[in-house]
Design a protein around this motif. Structure first.
Motif, PDB file in Angstrom:
ATOM      1  N   ALA A 157     -28.145 -31.725 105.353  1.00 44.88           N
ATOM      2  CA  ALA A 157     -28.021 -31.005 104.083  1.00 44.88           C
ATOM      3  C   ALA A 157     -29.389 -30.779 103.450  1.00 44.88           C
ATOM      4  O   ALA A 157     -29.674 -29.690 102.923  1.00 44.88           O
ATOM      5  N   ARG A 158     -30.235 -31.804 103.486  1.00 41.38           N
ATOM      6  CA  ARG A 158     -31.583 -31.652 102.922  1.00 41.38           C
ATOM      7  C   ARG A 158     -32.414 -30.668 103.737  1.00 41.38           C
ATOM      8  O   ARG A 158     -33.259 -29.963 103.193  1.00 41.38           O
ATOM      9  N   SER A 159     -32.191 -30.612 105.037  1.00 37.53           N
ATOM     10  CA  SER A 159     -32.980 -29.706 105.872  1.00 37.53           C
ATOM     11  C   SER A 159     -32.654 -28.240 105.588  1.00 37.53           C
ATOM     12  O   SER A 159     -33.443 -27.358 105.917  1.00 37.53           O
ATOM     13  N   ARG A 160     -31.502 -27.992 104.974  1.00 37.84           N
ATOM     14  CA  ARG A 160     -31.102 -26.619 104.636  1.00 37.84           C
ATOM     15  C   ARG A 160     -31.396 -26.263 103.183  1.00 37.84           C
ATOM     16  O   ARG A 160     -31.395 -25.090 102.820  1.00 37.84           O
ATOM     17  N   ASP A 161     -31.639 -27.253 102.356  1.00 39.36           N
ATOM     18  CA  ASP A 161     -31.737 -27.055 100.909  1.00 39.36           C
ATOM     19  C   ASP A 161     -33.032 -26.333 100.540  1.00 39.36           C
ATOM     20  O   ASP A 161     -34.096 -26.605 101.102  1.00 39.36           O
ATOM     21  N   LEU A 162     -32.947 -25.423  99.561  1.00 37.96           N
ATOM     22  CA  LEU A 162     -34.110 -24.643  99.138  1.00 37.96           C
ATOM     23  C   LEU A 162     -34.823 -25.233  97.925  1.00 37.96           C
ATOM     24  O   LEU A 162     -35.798 -24.659  97.440  1.00 37.96           O
ATOM     25  N   GLY A 163     -34.355 -26.354  97.421  1.00 42.25           N
ATOM     26  CA  GLY A 163     -35.013 -26.956  96.271  1.00 42.25           C
ATOM     27  C   GLY A 163     -34.806 -26.175  94.993  1.00 42.25           C
ATOM     28  O   GLY A 163     -35.712 -26.099  94.148  1.00 42.25           O
ATOM     29  N   LEU A 164     -33.606 -25.605  94.830  1.00 43.72           N
ATOM     30  CA  LEU A 164     -33.280 -24.827  93.639  1.00 43.72           C
ATOM     31  C   LEU A 164     -31.984 -25.334  93.021  1.00 43.72           C
ATOM     32  O   LEU A 164     -31.022 -25.607  93.742  1.00 43.72           O
ATOM     33  N   SER A 165     -31.961 -25.421  91.703  1.00 40.70           N
ATOM     34  CA  SER A 165     -30.699 -25.699  91.019  1.00 40.70           C
ATOM     35  C   SER A 165     -29.794 -24.482  91.170  1.00 40.70           C
ATOM     36  O   SER A 165     -30.262 -23.371  91.458  1.00 40.70           O
ATOM     37  N   PRO A 166     -28.482 -24.639  90.990  1.00 39.43           N
ATOM     38  CA  PRO A 166     -27.591 -23.475  91.090  1.00 39.43           C
ATOM     39  C   PRO A 166     -28.003 -22.326  90.177  1.00 39.43           C
ATOM     40  O   PRO A 166     -27.965 -21.155  90.583  1.00 39.43           O
ATOM     41  N   ALA A 167     -28.411 -22.642  88.946  1.00 41.13           N
ATOM     42  CA  ALA A 167     -28.807 -21.577  88.015  1.00 41.13           C
ATOM     43  C   ALA A 167     -30.067 -20.869  88.498  1.00 41.13           C
ATOM     44  O   ALA A 167     -30.158 -19.634  88.465  1.00 41.13           O
ATOM     45  N   ASP A 168     -31.067 -21.639  88.954  1.00 38.77           N
ATOM     46  CA  ASP A 168     -32.306 -21.029  89.445  1.00 38.77           C
ATOM     47  C   ASP A 168     -32.069 -20.271  90.738  1.00 38.77           C
ATOM     48  O   ASP A 168     -32.694 -19.230  90.989  1.00 38.77           O
ATOM     49  N   HIS A 169     -31.175 -20.783  91.563  1.00 41.82           N
ATOM     50  CA  HIS A 169     -30.820 -20.078  92.792  1.00 41.82           C
ATOM     51  C   HIS A 169     -30.308 -18.676  92.467  1.00 41.82           C
ATOM     52  O   HIS A 169     -30.692 -17.682  93.108  1.00 41.82           O
ATOM     53  N   ASP A 170     -29.457 -18.560  91.466  1.00 44.41           N
ATOM     54  CA  ASP A 170     -28.904 -17.260  91.100  1.00 44.41           C
ATOM     55  C   ASP A 170     -29.998 -16.322  90.599  1.00 44.41           C
ATOM     56  O   ASP A 170     -29.994 -15.120  90.916  1.00 44.41           O
ATOM     57  N   VAL A 171     -30.942 -16.851  89.815  1.00 46.87           N
ATOM     58  CA  VAL A 171     -32.042 -16.027  89.318  1.00 46.87           C
ATOM     59  C   VAL A 171     -32.888 -15.508  90.474  1.00 46.87           C
ATOM     60  O   VAL A 171     -33.239 -14.320  90.531  1.00 46.87           O
ATOM     61  N   VAL A 172     -33.220 -16.402  91.409  1.00 50.23           N
ATOM     62  CA  VAL A 172     -34.051 -16.011  92.557  1.00 50.23           C
ATOM     63  C   VAL A 172     -33.340 -14.957  93.401  1.00 50.23           C
ATOM     64  O   VAL A 172     -33.937 -13.935  93.771  1.00 50.23           O
ATOM     65  N   VAL A 173     -32.067 -15.187  93.711  1.00 51.69           N
ATOM     66  CA  VAL A 173     -31.326 -14.228  94.540  1.00 51.69           C
ATOM     67  C   VAL A 173     -31.239 -12.874  93.846  1.00 51.69           C
ATOM     68  O   VAL A 173     -31.395 -11.819  94.480  1.00 51.69           O
ATOM     69  N   ASP A 174     -31.019 -12.878  92.529  1.00 50.50           N
ATOM     70  CA  ASP A 174     -30.952 -11.623  91.784  1.00 50.50           C
ATOM     71  C   ASP A 174     -32.289 -10.879  91.853  1.00 50.50           C
ATOM     72  O   ASP A 174     -32.315  -9.652  92.027  1.00 50.50           O
ATOM     73  N   ARG A 175     -33.389 -11.610  91.723  1.00 55.38           N
ATOM     74  CA  ARG A 175     -34.697 -10.961  91.774  1.00 55.38           C
ATOM     75  C   ARG A 175     -34.973 -10.404  93.165  1.00 55.38           C
ATOM     76  O   ARG A 175     -35.532  -9.310  93.307  1.00 55.38           O
ATOM     77  N   VAL A 176     -34.604 -11.156  94.198  1.00 56.16           N
ATOM     78  CA  VAL A 176     -34.806 -10.672  95.562  1.00 56.16           C
ATOM     79  C   VAL A 176     -33.946  -9.434  95.806  1.00 56.16           C
ATOM     80  O   VAL A 176     -34.422  -8.433  96.362  1.00 56.16           O
ATOM     81  N   ASN A 177     -32.689  -9.472  95.390  1.00 57.34           N
ATOM     82  CA  ASN A 177     -31.802  -8.322  95.568  1.00 57.34           C
ATOM     83  C   ASN A 177     -32.291  -7.098  94.802  1.00 57.34           C
ATOM     84  O   ASN A 177     -31.999  -5.951  95.189  1.00 57.34           O
ATOM     85  N   ALA A 178     -33.039  -7.343  93.716  1.00 59.19           N
ATOM     86  CA  ALA A 178     -33.582  -6.237  92.930  1.00 59.19           C
ATOM     87  C   ALA A 178     -34.854  -5.668  93.545  1.00 59.19           C
ATOM     88  O   ALA A 178     -35.416  -4.704  93.013  1.00 59.19           O
ATOM     89  N   GLY A 179     -35.322  -6.288  94.639  1.00 63.75           N
ATOM     90  CA  GLY A 179     -36.459  -5.708  95.350  1.00 63.75           C
ATOM     91  C   GLY A 179     -37.692  -6.555  95.461  1.00 63.75           C
ATOM     92  O   GLY A 179     -38.729  -6.064  95.930  1.00 63.75           O
TER      93      GLY A 179
END
Length: 242
Positions: A157-179
């Motif tokens: 599980a740790r080897s797959r983890d990105l070191g992001l809280s669920p809220a920060d994960h959503d922000v990062v994914v949204d920014r990546v999806n936005a370009g």
């Protein structure tokens, strides 16, 4: 400290966290975050290479002795600090390290100083994933993850983890999806990275670009420097920041 001759030493404080910083250069901004065991001569030399390429580089000093070569003593000391410090959360799952808030604020401060479309953030090894977490600040438009190794991959599980809280994960994914693209570098058989690159592919899709090298080495930009990787980073920063 001879390796840091010509770098301007200062400090930066945000939300009760203070660390020294070293700044040099002119042009678009890049925050270069050193790896374990600290700000080694190889890390400083890479920072200077970024300066010579036309960037304003800020290197935060998070642990270790600036300019000290990599060795067993300082590597163990930095590893222990990463495990126990509340700033780093090296073992926690689905949690953003508090120091990344400080790093994101540092990036915002650098952007305000130099202007332009945004700044780059380069994390390496233990700090590799910090560049991803810094995307919560919109000033970070060129995140580079060099062999991201935290949380330490002691379990699947740790080897797959990105070191992001669920809220920060959503922000990062949204920014990546936005370009906003993300660049990653690793050796293909590096156990410290674990399965993180697969997670990045799954979560970020075609906006994640992986630059990979054969073998079991680790430090793609410093101790085990790969010229193809260095050139990929420079091209990515040029494309995003100029």
């Amino acid at each position: 400290m001879g390796a840091l001759h010509g770098w301007h030493r200062d400090s930066f404080t945000h939300d009760g966290i203070t660390h020294d910083t070293y700044r040099r250069g002119a042009g678009p901004g890049v925050v270069l975050i050193h790896e374990i065991p600290g700000m080694t001569p190889e890390a400083i030399a890479f920072g200077q290479e970024l300066v010579d390429h036309g960037f304003t580089v800020v290197m935060p000093h998070l642990f270790g002795e600036p300019g000290e070569p990599m060795g067993v003593r300082n590597t163990v000391s930095s590893f222990v600090r990463g495990c126990v410090s509340r700033e780093f959360t090296a073992l926690a799952l689905r949690r953003t390290a508090p120091v990344t808030r400080w790093l994101a604020a540092l990036a915002g401060d650098l952007h305000a100083s130099v202007g332009g479309p945004g700044v780059g953030a380069i994390g390496m090894c233990f700090t590799g994933g910090f560049a991803l977490a810094m995307m919560v600040d919109e000033s970070v438009v060129a995140p580079v993850l060099a062999q991201p190794s935290a949380p330490f991959p002691f379990t699947p599980a740790r080897s797959r983890d990105l070191g992001l809280s669920p809220a920060d994960h959503d922000v990062v994914v949204d920014r990546v999806n936005a370009g906003c693209p993300v660049l990653g570098l690793r050796f293909e058989d590096d156990p410290a990275v674990g399965r993180r690159f697969q997670t990045l592919r799954d979560e970020l899709g075609e906006n994640f670009t992986a630059v990979q090298f054969p073998g079991r080495k680790h430090s793609t930009l410093t101790l085990h420097r790969q010229e193809r990787g260095v050139q990929a980073v420079l091209a990515f920063l040029d494309d995003r920041l100029r």
